[in-house]
Design a protein around this motif. Structure first.
Motif, short mmCIF file in Angstrom:
data_model
loop_
_atom_site.label_atom_id
_atom_site.label_comp_id
_atom_site.label_asym_id
_atom_site.label_seq_id
_atom_site.Cartn_x
_atom_site.Cartn_y
_atom_site.Cartn_z
N CYS A 255 0.95 -1.68 0.08
CA CYS A 255 0.19 0.32 -0.28
C CYS A 255 0.76 1.25 0.18
O CYS A 255 2.02 1.23 0.79
N GLN B 81 -10.32 -0.44 5.18
CA GLN B 81 -10.89 -0.11 3.28
C GLN B 81 -10.09 -0.46 2.38
O GLN B 81 -9.59 -0.52 1.30
N CYS B 82 -8.72 -0.56 3.10
CA CYS B 82 -7.30 -1.14 2.45
C CYS B 82 -7.34 -2.84 1.98
O CYS B 82 -7.92 -3.78 2.49
N SER B 83 -7.18 -2.81 0.62
CA SER B 83 -6.71 -3.74 -0.11
C SER B 83 -5.71 -4.85 0.16
O SER B 83 -5.96 -6.24 -0.11
N SER C 68 -2.79 -11.01 1.91
CA SER C 68 -4.01 -9.99 1.46
C SER C 68 -5.02 -11.27 0.87
O SER C 68 -5.14 -12.08 0.36
N TYR C 69 -6.53 -10.16 0.54
CA TYR C 69 -7.19 -11.46 0.51
C TYR C 69 -6.53 -12.18 -1.47
O TYR C 69 -7.73 -13.18 -1.15
N LYS C 70 -6.35 -11.57 -2.18
CA LYS C 70 -6.06 -12.17 -3.24
C LYS C 70 -5.20 -13.17 -3.26
O LYS C 70 -5.22 -13.96 -4.02
N ALA D 71 -12.27 -10.41 3.17
CA ALA D 71 -12.53 -9.06 2.61
C ALA D 71 -12.28 -8.14 3.16
O ALA D 71 -13.15 -8.11 4.11
N ALA E 295 -12.41 -2.79 0.65
CA ALA E 295 -12.38 -1.71 -0.59
C ALA E 295 -13.28 -2.04 -1.96
O ALA E 295 -13.35 -3.56 -2.19
N GLU F 4 -12.36 -2.28 -4.51
CA GLU F 4 -12.01 -3.58 -5.70
C GLU F 4 -12.82 -4.74 -5.11
O GLU F 4 -13.58 -5.70 -6.02
N VAL F 5 -12.93 -4.98 -4.21
CA VAL F 5 -13.53 -6.31 -4.09
C VAL F 5 -15.13 -5.86 -4.44
O VAL F 5 -15.64 -7.50 -5.11
N ARG G 55 -18.52 -8.33 5.02
CA ARG G 55 -17.20 -8.40 4.76
C ARG G 55 -15.82 -7.86 5.97
O ARG G 55 -16.23 -7.36 6.16
#
Length: 283
Positions: A115, A130-132, A148-150, A216, A219, A221-222, A247
């Motif tokens: 980030c 909210q940070c991805s 990270s969620y990814k 997640a 964020a 993008e989620v 979430r």
């Protein structure tokens, strides 16, 4: 937080009495259209904490007539009476300190994860939601992985491909969910978005609460999701439709206070639950 001062000799010379262990460095950035930006060094970040609760100061900040500070949370607890001098406190704002806080930015705690955003001092926790790049914990029992969620999605598929408490689905399509109440959690993997969802069962004396969550951060993008969950037995059907899938960064294991489906104990048939679930994307 590291930073530089234009007159570092003066700064260092004036702080020789401060113990090294207390010298936590933070940088502040002044901004404005066409204004020159300067990086400053704060050698004692305790100055930015409430002297009452020792938590980071947040706006609004109050002061008594003698200049003693207190955060907005502490003033009511003190019955609006300054603990240092007994003067009234809670009505007069300290605009100078508020201006200082508004000019201070620190790197996101997830900077090492990638980030690049700078966050207003005292608002790190709000940004982390909210940070991805916020760390998400693997929902599999006894697994200590966090990423990270990814990366969590990749970890789950590679590390727990044969998990008995898992299933795969596609957003927008209704599918069957089968889980044991005693297992407490069923992990779902969304095939297209590569996101992890959970179906948790919380057994109570009156029945079972069933809740759906997405592992997640909040964020953009989620994306956002809604869901429809139903349970049918002997011609009786319990249906729950929620406009939001909560979430979370990790499963808490605590009985939810809202956003769940209640299956009465009279409709339970042993430990096995057979349900229909449809998770839809709202974005």
């Amino acid at each position: 937080m590291a930073g530089e001062a234009e007159n570092s000799d003066e700064v260092n010379g004036s702080s020789s009495s401060i113990p090294t262990s207390q010298k936590r460095k933070r940088s502040s950035v002044s901004s404005g259209d066409g204004a020159k930006k300067r990086s400053l060094m704060l050698l004692d970040s305790d100055l930015l904490d409430c002297p009452i609760c020792f938590e980071p100061l947040t706006i609004p900040i109050f002061q008594c007539d003698n200049g003693h500070l207190a955060c907005s949370s502490c003033c009511p607890k003190l019955s609006n009476k300054c603990p240092a001098c007994a003067s009234p406190i809670g009505d007069k704002r300290c605009r100078a300190m508020e201006n200082v806080l508004e000019s201070i930015f620190i790197p996101c705690p997830n900077a090492k994860m990638g980030c690049t955003k700078n966050v207003s001092y005292g608002k790190e926790s709000t940004h982390l939601i909210q940070c991805s790049f916020s760390l998400c914990s693997c929902p599999v029992v006894n697994c200590r992985y966090a990423g990270s969620y990814k990366n969590l999605s990749d970890h789950y598929c590679l590390t727990h491909p044969d998990s008995e408490c898992s299933d795969c689905f596609i957003c927008g399509l209704s599918f069957s969910v089968q889980t044991n109440i005693s297992d407490k959690i069923l992990v779902l993997w969304e095939y297209k978005k590569h996101l992890l969802f959970t179906v948790e069962c919380f057994e109570e004396t009156y029945g079972v609460n069933v809740a759906v969550s997405c592992i997640a951060p909040c964020a953009p993008e989620v994306g956002e999701f809604s869901y429809n969950l139903s349970y049918t037995v002997n011609g009786h059907t319990v249906t729950y439709e929620s406009p939001e899938v909560k979430r979370v960064l990790q499963v808490s294991g605590q009985t939810p206070q809202a956003n769940f489906m209640l299956i009465p104990r009279s409709l339970l048939r042993g430990d096995l639950l057979k349900m229909k679930l449809c998770i839809k994307s709202r974005s």
